[in-house]
Scaffold this motif. Structure first.
Motif, PDB file in Angstrom:
ATOM      1  N   ARG A 111       0.922  -1.150  -0.098  1.00  0.00           N
ATOM      2  CA  ARG A 111      -0.092  -0.038  -0.451  1.00  0.00           C
ATOM      3  C   ARG A 111       0.491   1.545   0.212  1.00  0.00           C
ATOM      4  N   ALA A 112       1.903   1.473   0.971  1.00  0.00           N
ATOM      5  CA  ALA A 112       3.306   2.205   0.729  1.00  0.00           C
ATOM      6  C   ALA A 112       3.772   2.573  -0.348  1.00  0.00           C
ATOM      7  N   LYS A 113       3.932   1.805  -0.896  1.00  0.00           N
ATOM      8  CA  LYS A 113       4.289   1.747  -2.357  1.00  0.00           C
ATOM      9  C   LYS A 113       3.968   2.361  -2.941  1.00  0.00           C
ATOM     10  N   ASN A 114       2.349   1.808  -3.497  1.00  0.00           N
ATOM     11  CA  ASN A 114       1.013   2.506  -4.315  1.00  0.00           C
ATOM     12  C   ASN A 114       0.940   3.851  -3.796  1.00  0.00           C
ATOM     13  N   GLU A 115       0.599   4.179  -3.030  1.00  0.00           N
ATOM     14  CA  GLU A 115       0.504   5.500  -1.986  1.00  0.00           C
ATOM     15  C   GLU A 115       1.745   6.391  -3.076  1.00  0.00           C
ATOM     16  N   LYS A 116       2.685   6.105  -2.763  1.00  0.00           N
ATOM     17  CA  LYS A 116       3.885   6.873  -3.693  1.00  0.00           C
ATOM     18  C   LYS A 116       3.878   6.608  -5.174  1.00  0.00           C
ATOM     19  N   LEU A 117       3.822   5.760  -5.569  1.00  0.00           N
ATOM     20  CA  LEU A 117       3.887   5.839  -6.643  1.00  0.00           C
ATOM     21  C   LEU A 117       2.786   6.817  -7.590  1.00  0.00           C
ATOM     22  N   GLN A 118       2.056   6.785  -6.974  1.00  0.00           N
ATOM     23  CA  GLN A 118       0.111   7.630  -7.116  1.00  0.00           C
ATOM     24  C   GLN A 118       0.634   8.793  -7.108  1.00  0.00           C
ATOM     25  N   LYS A 119       0.962   9.081  -5.583  1.00  0.00           N
ATOM     26  CA  LYS A 119       2.075  11.038  -5.512  1.00  0.00           C
ATOM     27  C   LYS A 119       2.681  10.877  -7.072  1.00  0.00           C
ATOM     28  N   LYS A 120       3.500  10.413  -6.992  1.00  0.00           N
ATOM     29  CA  LYS A 120       4.600  10.894  -8.230  1.00  0.00           C
ATOM     30  C   LYS A 120       3.705  10.909  -9.160  1.00  0.00           C
ATOM     31  N   ILE A 125       1.156  13.573 -14.174  1.00  0.00           N
ATOM     32  CA  ILE A 125       0.203  14.700 -14.610  1.00  0.00           C
ATOM     33  C   ILE A 125      -0.649  16.137 -14.235  1.00  0.00           C
ATOM     34  N   LYS A 126      -0.298  16.630 -13.387  1.00  0.00           N
ATOM     35  CA  LYS A 126      -0.372  17.996 -12.808  1.00  0.00           C
ATOM     36  C   LYS A 126       0.438  18.778 -13.196  1.00  0.00           C
ATOM     37  N   LYS A 127       1.658  18.616 -13.577  1.00  0.00           N
ATOM     38  CA  LYS A 127       2.622  19.301 -14.114  1.00  0.00           C
ATOM     39  C   LYS A 127       2.045  19.536 -16.052  1.00  0.00           C
ATOM     40  N   ALA A 128       2.343  18.393 -16.370  1.00  0.00           N
ATOM     41  CA  ALA A 128       1.420  18.420 -17.421  1.00  0.00           C
ATOM     42  C   ALA A 128      -0.137  18.845 -18.284  1.00  0.00           C
ATOM     43  N   LEU A 129      -0.791  18.293 -17.479  1.00  0.00           N
ATOM     44  CA  LEU A 129      -2.299  17.891 -17.824  1.00  0.00           C
ATOM     45  C   LEU A 129      -3.389  19.426 -16.169  1.00  0.00           C
ATOM     46  N   GLY A 130      -2.549  19.536 -15.527  1.00  0.00           N
ATOM     47  CA  GLY A 130      -2.886  20.410 -14.612  1.00  0.00           C
ATOM     48  C   GLY A 130      -4.094  19.681 -13.349  1.00  0.00           C
ATOM     49  N   ALA A 131      -3.834  20.846 -12.193  1.00  0.00           N
ATOM     50  CA  ALA A 131      -4.879  19.699 -10.823  1.00  0.00           C
ATOM     51  C   ALA A 131      -5.884  18.783 -11.164  1.00  0.00           C
ATOM     52  N   LYS A 132      -6.452  19.663 -12.205  1.00  0.00           N
ATOM     53  CA  LYS A 132      -7.662  18.746 -12.026  1.00  0.00           C
ATOM     54  C   LYS A 132      -7.333  17.730 -12.709  1.00  0.00           C
ATOM     55  N   THR A 133      -6.856  17.176 -14.543  1.00  0.00           N
ATOM     56  CA  THR A 133      -6.221  16.473 -14.257  1.00  0.00           C
ATOM     57  C   THR A 133      -5.876  15.083 -13.605  1.00  0.00           C
ATOM     58  N   GLY A 134      -5.292  15.402 -13.204  1.00  0.00           N
ATOM     59  CA  GLY A 134      -3.999  15.028 -11.908  1.00  0.00           C
ATOM     60  C   GLY A 134      -5.398  14.637 -10.490  1.00  0.00           C
ATOM     61  N   SER A 135      -6.221  14.708 -10.267  1.00  0.00           N
ATOM     62  CA  SER A 135      -6.552  14.926  -9.487  1.00  0.00           C
ATOM     63  C   SER A 135      -7.624  13.077  -9.329  1.00  0.00           C
ATOM     64  N   GLN A 136      -7.916  13.442 -10.809  1.00  0.00           N
ATOM     65  CA  GLN A 136      -9.183  12.878 -11.357  1.00  0.00           C
ATOM     66  C   GLN A 136      -8.210  11.503 -11.677  1.00  0.00           C
ATOM     67  N   PHE A 137      -6.747  11.185 -11.757  1.00  0.00           N
ATOM     68  CA  PHE A 137      -6.053  10.367 -12.086  1.00  0.00           C
ATOM     69  C   PHE A 137      -5.832   9.327 -10.967  1.00  0.00           C
ATOM     70  N   VAL A 138      -5.908   9.953 -10.313  1.00  0.00           N
ATOM     71  CA  VAL A 138      -5.813   9.521  -8.041  1.00  0.00           C
ATOM     72  C   VAL A 138      -6.905   9.162  -8.207  1.00  0.00           C
ATOM     73  N   GLN A 139      -8.115   9.825  -8.389  1.00  0.00           N
ATOM     74  CA  GLN A 139      -9.506   9.461  -8.235  1.00  0.00           C
ATOM     75  C   GLN A 139      -9.537   8.211  -8.372  1.00  0.00           C
ATOM     76  N   PHE A 140      -9.535   8.461 -10.137  1.00  0.00           N
ATOM     77  CA  PHE A 140     -10.081   6.638 -11.057  1.00  0.00           C
ATOM     78  C   PHE A 140      -9.013   5.528  -9.933  1.00  0.00           C
ATOM     79  N   GLU A 141      -8.182   5.776 -10.138  1.00  0.00           N
ATOM     80  CA  GLU A 141      -7.162   4.391  -9.326  1.00  0.00           C
ATOM     81  C   GLU A 141      -7.378   4.041  -7.950  1.00  0.00           C
ATOM     82  N   ARG A 142      -7.934   5.006  -7.048  1.00  0.00           N
ATOM     83  CA  ARG A 142      -8.506   4.539  -5.867  1.00  0.00           C
ATOM     84  C   ARG A 142      -9.711   3.876  -6.154  1.00  0.00           C
TER      85      ARG A 142
END
Length: 162
Positions: A111-120, A125-142
């Motif tokens: 779980r810790a490795k997964n959290e670290k990878l998602q954070k990375k 994604i946030k840098k390339a496409l914005g925080a909203k898209t990055g947040s959607q990525f995290v939300q989808f993965e979770r």
């Protein structure tokens, strides 16, 4: 977001079915067959998240490049999780305190490795496409992980359960 995920629930069910089949065949499938199931799962998951994000072609190409990197890095975590599930099933009937302790510790580690990878990858994604898209990525993965966890919780007996 919930509405969009609900609309995609049929595809998500297909995604979970693929994962369930993958888990079921993990023990019985040859390596090539198992890799084919994993590829199918990852392909279906990528399609679903692509539809969920509703990005234009340029942004979708950028996202897909980042997401492919994420999927590649996630393989080791997924393999560790599958091995842990296999150990749990193999040891369930005769599990010792030491084995139970090792399983819980490995669960925390995964779980810790997964959290670290998602954070990375959220940051990428946030840098390339914005925080909203990055947040959607995290939300989808979770969402996917929680759905998988739910299926596993229903399928696997609790330690000590007869």
């Amino acid at each position: 977001v919930c509405r969009t995920i609900t609309i995609k629930s049929i595809k998500m069910k297909k995604l979970l079915l693929v994962l369930t089949v993958l888990c079921a065949f993990n023990t019985y499938a040859q390596d090539a067959e198992l890799e084919a199931f994993k590829d199918l799962y990852n392909s279906e998951k990528k399609t679903v998240i692509g539809e969920f994000l509703e990005l234009d072609a340029t942004k979708a190409a950028t996202f897909n490049e980042i997401y492919d990197q994420y999927t590649l890095e996630r393989k080791d975590i997924a393999s560790s999780r599958m091995a842990l599930l296999e150990d749990y099933v193999d040891q369930y009937d005769s599990m010792t305190d030491e084995q139970a302790d090792a399983i819980v510790k490995e669960t925390f580690s995964i779980r810790a490795k997964n959290e670290k990878l998602q954070k990375k990858y959220y940051k990428k994604i946030k840098k390339a496409l914005g925080a909203k898209t990055g947040s959607q990525f995290v939300q989808f993965e979770r969402y996917v992980q929680t759905s998988i966890d739910e299926v596993l919780q229903e399928a696997l007996p609790l330690i000590g359960e007869k």
